[in-house]
Design a protein around this motif. Structure first.
Motif, mmCIF file in Angstrom:
data_model
loop_
_atom_site.group_PDB
_atom_site.id
_atom_site.type_symbol
_atom_site.label_atom_id
_atom_site.label_comp_id
_atom_site.label_asym_id
_atom_site.label_seq_id
_atom_site.Cartn_x
_atom_site.Cartn_y
_atom_site.Cartn_z
ATOM 1 N N VAL A 14 0.994 5.560 0.429
ATOM 2 C CA VAL A 14 0.634 7.009 0.636
ATOM 3 C C VAL A 14 1.593 7.776 0.516
ATOM 4 O O VAL A 14 3.009 7.200 0.921
ATOM 5 N N TYR A 64 0.907 -1.177 -0.083
ATOM 6 C CA TYR A 64 0.071 -0.034 0.139
ATOM 7 C C TYR A 64 1.147 1.162 0.033
ATOM 8 O O TYR A 64 1.766 1.498 0.939
ATOM 9 N N GLU A 77 -6.958 8.986 -0.477
ATOM 10 C CA GLU A 77 -6.910 9.937 0.520
ATOM 11 C C GLU A 77 -5.449 10.077 1.287
ATOM 12 O O GLU A 77 -5.458 11.290 2.160
ATOM 13 N N GLY A 78 -4.721 9.323 1.239
ATOM 14 C CA GLY A 78 -3.180 9.185 1.667
ATOM 15 C C GLY A 78 -2.233 9.838 0.793
ATOM 16 O O GLY A 78 -1.092 9.664 1.145
ATOM 17 N N VAL A 101 -9.815 4.748 1.269
ATOM 18 C CA VAL A 101 -9.388 4.422 2.654
ATOM 19 C C VAL A 101 -10.733 3.471 3.425
ATOM 20 O O VAL A 101 -10.393 2.771 3.937
ATOM 21 N N ILE A 105 -3.595 4.558 -1.677
ATOM 22 C CA ILE A 105 -4.767 4.946 -1.012
ATOM 23 C C ILE A 105 -4.845 6.305 -1.486
ATOM 24 O O ILE A 105 -3.986 7.307 -0.985
#
Length: 104
Positions: free
Chosen positions: A36, A34, A66-67, A94, A64
């Motif tokens: 971010v 993942y 939003e990250g 997320v 992700i």
């Protein structure tokens, strides 16, 4: 130059500055990666694409949404997002199940 999977320069390559990230993830038996961070249209983009391209790893590669934050939050992110999707990276929220299972 922006990828966590490559040395910062290609010509001449700075092999001594390689992160070893690919080997670490393989050694640990990682299956899902993942991403971010900053900058979505540079570092996150190229790291995620390189991760998805590691042929023998079979990693599920996610960004992700939003990250991340992008240098160019509109055009830069749209281009980066399209490039990542083309490379097999999944851009998720997320709130998506693939992210929620990590927290449980």
């Amino acid at each position: 130059m922006y990828s966590a999977f490559r040395p910062p320069l290609a010509d001449p390559p700075l092999r001594e500055s390689e992160s070893g990230l690919e080997d670490i993830l393989k050694e640990k038996g990682v299956t899902d990666v993942y991403f971010v961070g900053l900058a979505g249209d540079y570092c996150v983009r190229f790291s995620a694409i390189d991760c998805a391209k590691v042929k023998d790893a079979g990693w599920n590669t996610y960004v992700i949404e939003e990250g991340i934050r992008s240098v160019d939050p509109v055009a830069g992110w749209e281009e980066a997002r399209a490039d990542m999707l083309d490379a097999g990276v999944k851009v998720v929220s997320v709130k998506d199940g693939v992210v929620q299972r990590v927290g449980s």
